[in-house]
Design an enzyme around this catalytic site. Structure first.
Site, PDB file in Angstrom:
ATOM      1  N   ALA A 190      85.482 -14.076 -36.944  1.00 45.02           N
ATOM      2  CA  ALA A 190      85.527 -15.480 -36.500  1.00 45.02           C
ATOM      3  C   ALA A 190      86.722 -15.793 -35.598  1.00 45.02           C
ATOM      4  O   ALA A 190      86.974 -16.949 -35.303  1.00 45.02           O
ATOM      5  CB  ALA A 190      85.524 -16.401 -37.713  1.00 45.02           C
ATOM      6  N   VAL A 223      86.111  -5.696 -42.445  1.00 44.37           N
ATOM      7  CA  VAL A 223      84.918  -5.763 -43.302  1.00 44.37           C
ATOM      8  C   VAL A 223      84.349  -4.390 -43.656  1.00 44.37           C
ATOM      9  O   VAL A 223      83.478  -4.292 -44.518  1.00 44.37           O
ATOM     10  CB  VAL A 223      83.794  -6.636 -42.677  1.00 44.37           C
ATOM     11  N   TYR A 266      74.268   0.897 -31.949  1.00 47.38           N
ATOM     12  CA  TYR A 266      74.327  -0.560 -32.172  1.00 47.38           C
ATOM     13  C   TYR A 266      72.951  -1.086 -32.629  1.00 47.38           C
ATOM     14  O   TYR A 266      72.839  -1.837 -33.599  1.00 47.38           O
ATOM     15  CB  TYR A 266      74.765  -1.242 -30.883  1.00 47.38           C
TER      16      TYR A 266
HETATM   17  P1  NAP Z   1      83.314 -10.631 -30.057  1.00 46.88           P
HETATM   18  O1  NAP Z   1      83.512 -11.769 -29.109  1.00 46.88           O
HETATM   19  O2  NAP Z   1      83.727  -9.264 -29.644  1.00 46.88           O
HETATM   20  O3  NAP Z   1      84.033 -10.988 -31.451  1.00 46.88           O
HETATM   21  C1  NAP Z   1      83.931 -10.070 -32.518  1.00 46.88           C
HETATM   22  C2  NAP Z   1      84.671 -10.616 -33.721  1.00 46.88           C
HETATM   23  O4  NAP Z   1      84.531  -9.693 -34.816  1.00 46.88           O
HETATM   24  C3  NAP Z   1      86.157 -10.791 -33.494  1.00 46.88           C
HETATM   25  O5  NAP Z   1      86.599 -11.909 -34.227  1.00 46.88           O
HETATM   26  C4  NAP Z   1      86.758  -9.513 -34.091  1.00 46.88           C
HETATM   27  O6  NAP Z   1      88.110  -9.729 -34.426  1.00 46.88           O
HETATM   28  C5  NAP Z   1      85.830  -9.333 -35.298  1.00 46.88           C
HETATM   29  N1  NAP Z   1      85.737  -7.969 -35.849  1.00 46.88           N
HETATM   30  C6  NAP Z   1      85.402  -6.824 -35.189  1.00 46.88           C
HETATM   31  N2  NAP Z   1      85.426  -5.786 -36.039  1.00 46.88           N
HETATM   32  C7  NAP Z   1      85.763  -6.280 -37.262  1.00 46.88           C
HETATM   33  C8  NAP Z   1      85.956  -5.709 -38.545  1.00 46.88           C
HETATM   34  N3  NAP Z   1      85.805  -4.385 -38.770  1.00 46.88           N
HETATM   35  N4  NAP Z   1      86.303  -6.521 -39.588  1.00 46.88           N
HETATM   36  C9  NAP Z   1      86.465  -7.847 -39.397  1.00 46.88           C
HETATM   37  N5  NAP Z   1      86.295  -8.457 -38.202  1.00 46.88           N
HETATM   38  C10 NAP Z   1      85.953  -7.673 -37.143  1.00 46.88           C
HETATM   39  O7  NAP Z   1      81.778 -10.497 -30.497  1.00 46.88           O
HETATM   40  P2  NAP Z   1      80.540 -11.533 -30.366  1.00 46.88           P
HETATM   41  O8  NAP Z   1      79.929 -11.321 -29.049  1.00 46.88           O
HETATM   42  O9  NAP Z   1      80.953 -12.889 -30.791  1.00 46.88           O
HETATM   43  O10 NAP Z   1      79.567 -10.916 -31.469  1.00 46.88           O
HETATM   44  C11 NAP Z   1      79.596 -11.385 -32.820  1.00 46.88           C
HETATM   45  C12 NAP Z   1      78.365 -10.872 -33.548  1.00 46.88           C
HETATM   46  O11 NAP Z   1      77.206 -11.293 -32.849  1.00 46.88           O
HETATM   47  C13 NAP Z   1      78.278  -9.349 -33.648  1.00 46.88           C
HETATM   48  O12 NAP Z   1      77.738  -8.989 -34.894  1.00 46.88           O
HETATM   49  C14 NAP Z   1      77.312  -8.992 -32.535  1.00 46.88           C
HETATM   50  O13 NAP Z   1      76.636  -7.798 -32.795  1.00 46.88           O
HETATM   51  C15 NAP Z   1      76.387 -10.180 -32.577  1.00 46.88           C
HETATM   52  N6  NAP Z   1      75.665 -10.400 -31.322  1.00 46.88           N
HETATM   53  C16 NAP Z   1      76.321 -10.800 -30.199  1.00 46.88           C
HETATM   54  C17 NAP Z   1      75.603 -11.021 -29.027  1.00 46.88           C
HETATM   55  C18 NAP Z   1      76.241 -11.519 -27.764  1.00 46.88           C
HETATM   56  O14 NAP Z   1      75.533 -11.636 -26.763  1.00 46.88           O
HETATM   57  N7  NAP Z   1      77.516 -11.830 -27.737  1.00 46.88           N
HETATM   58  C19 NAP Z   1      74.213 -10.807 -29.024  1.00 46.88           C
HETATM   59  C20 NAP Z   1      73.584 -10.388 -30.192  1.00 46.88           C
HETATM   60  C21 NAP Z   1      74.310 -10.199 -31.337  1.00 46.88           C
HETATM   61  P3  NAP Z   1      89.158  -8.491 -34.649  1.00 46.88           P
HETATM   62  O15 NAP Z   1      88.988  -7.591 -33.471  1.00 46.88           O
HETATM   63  O16 NAP Z   1      90.501  -9.143 -34.764  1.00 46.88           O
HETATM   64  O17 NAP Z   1      88.730  -7.871 -35.933  1.00 46.88           O
END
Ligand code: NAP
Length: 262
Positions: free
Chosen positions: A15, A65, A157
Protein backbone atom coordinates in the site's frame (compact mmCIF):
# COMPACT_ATOMS: atom_id res chain seq x y z
CA UNK A 1 -27.39 3.03 -0.57
CA UNK A 2 -24.48 1.09 0.94
CA UNK A 3 -24.07 0.74 4.71
CA UNK A 4 -21.16 2.64 6.22
CA UNK A 5 -17.90 0.81 6.87
CA UNK A 6 -16.71 3.53 9.28
CA UNK A 7 -14.82 2.07 12.22
CA UNK A 8 -13.89 -1.16 10.43
CA UNK A 9 -10.23 -2.15 10.42
CA UNK A 10 -8.60 -2.76 7.06
CA UNK A 11 -5.17 -4.23 6.36
CA UNK A 12 -3.85 -3.31 2.89
CA UNK A 13 -0.64 -4.97 1.69
CA UNK A 14 1.52 -3.33 -0.96
CA UNK A 15 0.00 0.00 0.00
CA UNK A 16 2.97 2.39 -0.22
CA UNK A 17 2.30 2.94 -3.93
CA UNK A 18 -0.04 2.31 -6.81
CA UNK A 19 -3.22 0.30 -6.44
CA UNK A 20 -2.62 -0.49 -2.77
CA UNK A 21 -2.19 3.20 -1.97
CA UNK A 22 -5.44 3.92 -3.81
CA UNK A 23 -7.25 1.21 -1.83
CA UNK A 24 -5.80 2.42 1.50
CA UNK A 25 -6.75 6.05 0.80
CA UNK A 26 -10.28 5.01 -0.22
CA UNK A 27 -10.90 3.10 3.02
CA UNK A 28 -9.27 5.92 5.00
CA UNK A 29 -11.62 8.45 3.40
CA UNK A 30 -14.71 6.54 4.56
CA UNK A 31 -13.66 6.32 8.20
CA UNK A 32 -11.95 2.93 8.41
CA UNK A 33 -8.82 2.26 10.48
CA UNK A 34 -6.17 1.45 7.88
CA UNK A 35 -2.97 -0.50 8.44
CA UNK A 36 -0.68 0.38 5.52
CA UNK A 37 1.77 -2.40 4.67
CA UNK A 38 4.91 -2.41 2.49
CA UNK A 39 8.48 -3.60 2.89
CA UNK A 40 9.66 -0.01 3.08
CA UNK A 41 8.53 1.59 6.35
CA UNK A 42 9.07 5.09 4.97
CA UNK A 43 6.87 4.35 1.95
CA UNK A 44 4.08 2.89 4.08
CA UNK A 45 4.35 5.68 6.66
CA UNK A 46 4.01 8.39 4.03
CA UNK A 47 0.69 6.90 2.84
CA UNK A 48 -0.49 6.59 6.46
CA UNK A 49 0.37 10.28 6.90
CA UNK A 50 -1.60 11.17 3.75
CA UNK A 51 -4.65 9.43 5.21
CA UNK A 52 -4.18 11.13 8.59
CA UNK A 53 -3.75 14.53 6.94
CA UNK A 54 -7.10 13.99 5.21
CA UNK A 55 -8.70 13.36 8.62
CA UNK A 56 -8.52 9.54 8.62
CA UNK A 57 -7.09 6.90 10.95
CA UNK A 58 -4.04 5.02 9.67
CA UNK A 59 -0.66 3.69 10.64
CA UNK A 60 2.15 1.83 8.93
CA UNK A 61 4.14 -1.37 9.34
CA UNK A 62 7.14 -2.66 7.40
CA UNK A 63 6.24 -6.22 6.43
CA UNK A 64 7.49 -8.55 3.69
CA UNK A 65 4.42 -10.65 2.84
CA UNK A 66 6.56 -13.57 1.66
CA UNK A 67 7.79 -14.15 5.23
CA UNK A 68 5.45 -16.06 7.59
CA UNK A 69 6.84 -14.49 10.76
CA UNK A 70 6.33 -11.03 9.33
CA UNK A 71 2.73 -11.64 8.23
CA UNK A 72 1.92 -12.91 11.74
CA UNK A 73 3.43 -9.65 13.02
CA UNK A 74 1.23 -7.76 10.53
CA UNK A 75 -1.97 -9.30 11.91
CA UNK A 76 -0.80 -8.70 15.49
CA UNK A 77 -0.11 -5.04 14.71
CA UNK A 78 -3.66 -4.59 13.40
CA UNK A 79 -5.31 -6.20 16.43
CA UNK A 80 -3.03 -4.43 18.93
CA UNK A 81 -3.59 -1.02 17.35
CA UNK A 82 -7.26 -1.28 16.37
CA UNK A 83 -8.66 -4.30 18.25
CA UNK A 84 -9.73 -6.27 15.17
CA UNK A 85 -9.28 -7.13 11.51
CA UNK A 86 -12.44 -6.78 9.43
CA UNK A 87 -11.03 -6.52 5.92
CA UNK A 88 -7.81 -7.75 4.32
CA UNK A 89 -6.77 -6.47 0.91
CA UNK A 90 -4.00 -8.83 -0.21
CA UNK A 91 -2.61 -6.60 -2.92
CA UNK A 92 1.21 -6.74 -2.69
CA UNK A 93 2.70 -7.89 -5.96
CA UNK A 94 5.70 -7.55 -8.24
CA UNK A 95 5.93 -7.87 -12.01
CA UNK A 96 9.53 -8.00 -13.24
CA UNK A 97 9.60 -9.19 -16.87
CA UNK A 98 11.76 -12.11 -18.04
CA UNK A 99 11.35 -14.11 -21.24
CA UNK A 100 11.37 -17.87 -20.74
CA UNK A 101 14.75 -18.34 -22.41
CA UNK A 102 16.30 -16.04 -19.78
CA UNK A 103 14.04 -16.70 -16.79
CA UNK A 104 15.95 -18.32 -13.93
CA UNK A 105 14.52 -20.43 -11.13
CA UNK A 106 15.31 -17.52 -8.80
CA UNK A 107 13.28 -15.12 -11.00
CA UNK A 108 10.34 -17.52 -10.94
CA UNK A 109 10.55 -18.15 -7.20
CA UNK A 110 10.73 -14.42 -6.37
CA UNK A 111 7.49 -13.66 -8.21
CA UNK A 112 5.68 -16.65 -6.73
CA UNK A 113 7.00 -15.81 -3.23
CA UNK A 114 5.51 -12.31 -3.14
CA UNK A 115 2.42 -12.73 -5.32
CA UNK A 116 1.17 -16.21 -4.41
CA UNK A 117 2.87 -17.32 -1.18
CA UNK A 118 2.38 -13.72 0.06
CA UNK A 119 -1.36 -14.02 -0.60
CA UNK A 120 -1.56 -17.30 1.30
CA UNK A 121 0.51 -16.00 4.22
CA UNK A 122 -1.44 -12.72 4.49
CA UNK A 123 -4.77 -14.55 4.46
CA UNK A 124 -3.77 -17.25 6.91
CA UNK A 125 -2.31 -14.67 9.33
CA UNK A 126 -5.52 -12.59 9.39
CA UNK A 127 -8.16 -15.31 9.52
CA UNK A 128 -8.06 -15.94 13.30
CA UNK A 129 -8.82 -12.28 14.05
CA UNK A 130 -11.70 -12.30 11.54
CA UNK A 131 -13.16 -15.45 13.08
CA UNK A 132 -12.96 -13.83 16.53
CA UNK A 133 -14.91 -10.92 15.06
CA UNK A 134 -17.62 -13.22 13.65
CA UNK A 135 -16.77 -12.62 9.98
CA UNK A 136 -14.66 -10.69 7.54
CA UNK A 137 -13.84 -9.75 4.00
CA UNK A 138 -10.76 -10.77 2.02
CA UNK A 139 -10.15 -9.13 -1.35
CA UNK A 140 -7.22 -10.31 -3.47
CA UNK A 141 -5.65 -8.24 -6.24
CA UNK A 142 -5.15 -10.71 -9.09
CA UNK A 143 -4.89 -9.56 -12.72
CA UNK A 144 -6.26 -10.27 -16.17
CA UNK A 145 -2.72 -11.41 -17.03
CA UNK A 146 -2.61 -15.11 -16.27
CA UNK A 147 -6.25 -15.96 -15.55
CA UNK A 148 -7.47 -14.55 -18.92
CA UNK A 149 -4.55 -13.35 -21.04
CA UNK A 150 -0.82 -13.76 -21.55
CA UNK A 151 2.01 -11.30 -22.20
CA UNK A 152 5.61 -12.05 -23.23
CA UNK A 153 7.89 -11.87 -20.20
CA UNK A 154 5.22 -12.65 -17.65
CA UNK A 155 4.90 -16.43 -17.57
CA UNK A 156 5.85 -16.46 -13.88
CA UNK A 157 3.64 -13.47 -13.12
CA UNK A 158 0.67 -14.99 -14.98
CA UNK A 159 1.13 -18.24 -13.08
CA UNK A 160 1.11 -16.35 -9.77
CA UNK A 161 -2.02 -14.36 -10.66
CA UNK A 162 -3.93 -17.44 -11.90
CA UNK A 163 -2.68 -19.27 -8.80
CA UNK A 164 -4.26 -16.63 -6.57
CA UNK A 165 -7.66 -17.50 -8.06
CA UNK A 166 -7.14 -21.22 -7.49
CA UNK A 167 -6.21 -20.46 -3.90
CA UNK A 168 -9.25 -18.18 -3.54
CA UNK A 169 -11.81 -20.80 -4.55
CA UNK A 170 -10.87 -23.30 -1.87
CA UNK A 171 -10.24 -20.60 0.75
CA UNK A 172 -13.74 -19.24 0.02
CA UNK A 173 -15.28 -22.65 0.71
CA UNK A 174 -13.26 -23.25 3.87
CA UNK A 175 -14.00 -19.79 5.29
CA UNK A 176 -17.69 -19.55 4.32
CA UNK A 177 -18.96 -21.10 7.59
CA UNK A 178 -17.00 -18.41 9.47
CA UNK A 179 -18.81 -15.71 7.43
CA UNK A 180 -15.56 -14.66 5.79
CA UNK A 181 -15.81 -13.98 2.06
CA UNK A 182 -12.85 -14.24 -0.32
CA UNK A 183 -13.07 -12.50 -3.70
CA UNK A 184 -10.65 -11.05 -6.22
CA UNK A 185 -10.38 -8.00 -8.43
CA UNK A 186 -8.64 -8.50 -11.77
CA UNK A 187 -7.20 -5.20 -12.99
CA UNK A 188 -6.19 -4.59 -16.58
CA UNK A 189 -3.62 -1.83 -17.11
CA UNK A 190 -3.80 0.59 -14.19
CA UNK A 191 -1.67 3.73 -14.05
CA UNK A 192 0.69 3.09 -11.12
CA UNK A 193 4.34 3.68 -10.29
CA UNK A 194 5.00 0.03 -11.08
CA UNK A 195 3.32 0.22 -14.49
CA UNK A 196 4.92 3.52 -15.46
CA UNK A 197 8.28 1.77 -14.95
CA UNK A 198 7.47 -0.22 -18.10
CA UNK A 199 8.00 2.95 -20.16
CA UNK A 200 5.96 5.44 -22.23
CA UNK A 201 5.92 3.24 -25.33
CA UNK A 202 4.32 0.37 -23.41
CA UNK A 203 1.75 2.74 -21.87
CA UNK A 204 0.82 4.28 -25.22
CA UNK A 205 0.42 0.88 -26.90
CA UNK A 206 -1.70 -0.34 -23.99
CA UNK A 207 -3.97 2.68 -24.16
CA UNK A 208 -4.53 1.91 -27.83
CA UNK A 209 -5.67 -1.63 -27.03
CA UNK A 210 -8.28 -0.64 -24.43
CA UNK A 211 -11.79 0.05 -25.81
CA UNK A 212 -12.28 2.87 -23.27
CA UNK A 213 -9.02 4.35 -24.60
CA UNK A 214 -7.53 5.10 -21.22
CA UNK A 215 -5.51 3.27 -18.62
CA UNK A 216 -7.39 2.50 -15.42
CA UNK A 217 -6.93 4.60 -12.29
CA UNK A 218 -6.20 3.23 -8.86
CA UNK A 219 -9.60 4.62 -7.84
CA UNK A 220 -11.27 2.41 -10.47
CA UNK A 221 -9.80 -0.64 -8.73
CA UNK A 222 -10.43 0.68 -5.20
CA UNK A 223 -14.14 1.06 -6.00
CA UNK A 224 -14.38 -2.61 -6.97
CA UNK A 225 -12.51 -3.63 -3.81
CA UNK A 226 -14.87 -1.49 -1.75
CA UNK A 227 -17.85 -3.34 -3.23
CA UNK A 228 -16.47 -6.76 -2.24
CA UNK A 229 -15.70 -5.36 1.24
CA UNK A 230 -19.23 -4.00 1.72
CA UNK A 231 -21.95 -5.49 3.91
CA UNK A 232 -24.07 -5.68 0.75
CA UNK A 233 -21.62 -8.21 -0.78
CA UNK A 234 -22.08 -10.61 2.17
CA UNK A 235 -23.49 -13.42 -0.03
CA UNK A 236 -20.80 -13.18 -2.73
CA UNK A 237 -17.71 -15.33 -2.30
CA UNK A 238 -15.11 -16.97 -4.52
CA UNK A 239 -15.87 -14.50 -7.33
CA UNK A 240 -13.85 -12.23 -9.57
CA UNK A 241 -14.43 -8.77 -11.01
CA UNK A 242 -12.46 -7.57 -14.03
CA UNK A 243 -11.61 -3.85 -13.95
CA UNK A 244 -10.03 -3.19 -17.35
CA UNK A 245 -12.05 -0.70 -19.46
CA UNK A 246 -13.03 -3.57 -21.73
CA UNK A 247 -9.44 -4.56 -22.54
CA UNK A 248 -10.06 -8.31 -22.73
CA UNK A 249 -13.20 -8.00 -24.86
CA UNK A 250 -11.94 -7.47 -28.45
CA UNK A 251 -11.50 -10.87 -30.07
CA UNK A 252 -8.70 -9.45 -32.25
CA UNK A 253 -6.95 -6.30 -33.44
CA UNK A 254 -9.55 -6.27 -36.23
CA UNK A 255 -12.31 -5.82 -33.66
CA UNK A 256 -10.59 -2.70 -32.29
CA UNK A 257 -10.05 -1.32 -35.81
CA UNK A 258 -13.70 -1.97 -36.61
CA UNK A 259 -14.66 -0.10 -33.42
CA UNK A 260 -12.59 2.91 -34.55
CA UNK A 261 -14.07 2.90 -38.06
CA UNK A 262 -17.64 3.26 -36.77
P1 NAP B 1 3.48 -1.00 -7.54
O1 NAP B 1 3.09 0.39 -7.92
O2 NAP B 1 4.80 -1.53 -7.97
O3 NAP B 1 3.36 -1.15 -5.94
C1 NAP B 1 3.64 -2.40 -5.35
C2 NAP B 1 3.46 -2.30 -3.85
O4 NAP B 1 3.70 -3.60 -3.27
C3 NAP B 1 4.41 -1.34 -3.19
O5 NAP B 1 3.76 -0.74 -2.09
C4 NAP B 1 5.54 -2.25 -2.68
O6 NAP B 1 6.23 -1.62 -1.63
C5 NAP B 1 4.71 -3.47 -2.26
N1 NAP B 1 5.43 -4.75 -2.19
C6 NAP B 1 6.16 -5.36 -3.17
N2 NAP B 1 6.66 -6.52 -2.72
C7 NAP B 1 6.23 -6.66 -1.44
C8 NAP B 1 6.41 -7.65 -0.44
N3 NAP B 1 7.15 -8.76 -0.65
N4 NAP B 1 5.82 -7.48 0.78
C9 NAP B 1 5.08 -6.38 1.03
N5 NAP B 1 4.86 -5.40 0.12
C10 NAP B 1 5.44 -5.54 -1.10
O7 NAP B 1 2.41 -2.07 -8.05
P2 NAP B 1 0.89 -1.89 -8.59
O8 NAP B 1 0.96 -1.63 -10.03
O9 NAP B 1 0.14 -0.97 -7.70
O10 NAP B 1 0.35 -3.37 -8.37
C11 NAP B 1 -0.30 -3.76 -7.16
C12 NAP B 1 -0.98 -5.10 -7.37
O11 NAP B 1 -1.88 -5.00 -8.46
C13 NAP B 1 -0.03 -6.25 -7.70
O12 NAP B 1 -0.48 -7.43 -7.07
C14 NAP B 1 -0.16 -6.37 -9.20
O13 NAP B 1 0.13 -7.67 -9.64
C15 NAP B 1 -1.61 -6.02 -9.39
N6 NAP B 1 -1.92 -5.55 -10.74
C16 NAP B 1 -1.45 -4.36 -11.19
C17 NAP B 1 -1.79 -3.93 -12.47
C18 NAP B 1 -1.36 -2.60 -13.02
O14 NAP B 1 -1.66 -2.33 -14.19
N7 NAP B 1 -0.69 -1.75 -12.28
C19 NAP B 1 -2.59 -4.75 -13.28
C20 NAP B 1 -3.04 -5.97 -12.79
C21 NAP B 1 -2.72 -6.36 -11.51
P3 NAP B 1 7.73 -2.09 -1.17
O15 NAP B 1 8.53 -2.17 -2.42
O16 NAP B 1 8.17 -1.05 -0.19
O17 NAP B 1 7.52 -3.41 -0.51
Amino acid sequence: MFASLAGRTVVVTGASKGIGRGIARRFGAIGCNVLVIARSFEGAASVAREIQDAGGVASAAAIDVSDPEQTVRMAAAATERYGAIDILCANAGIFPAARLDRMTAADFDAVIATNLRGTFLSVSACVAAMKARGGGRIVLTSSVTGPVTGYPGWAHYGASKAGQLGFMRTAAIELAPARITVNAVMPGNIMTEGLSGLGPEYLARMEGSIPMRRLGSVEDVANAVLFFASDEAAYITGQTLIVDGGQVLPESLAALEEMDSA
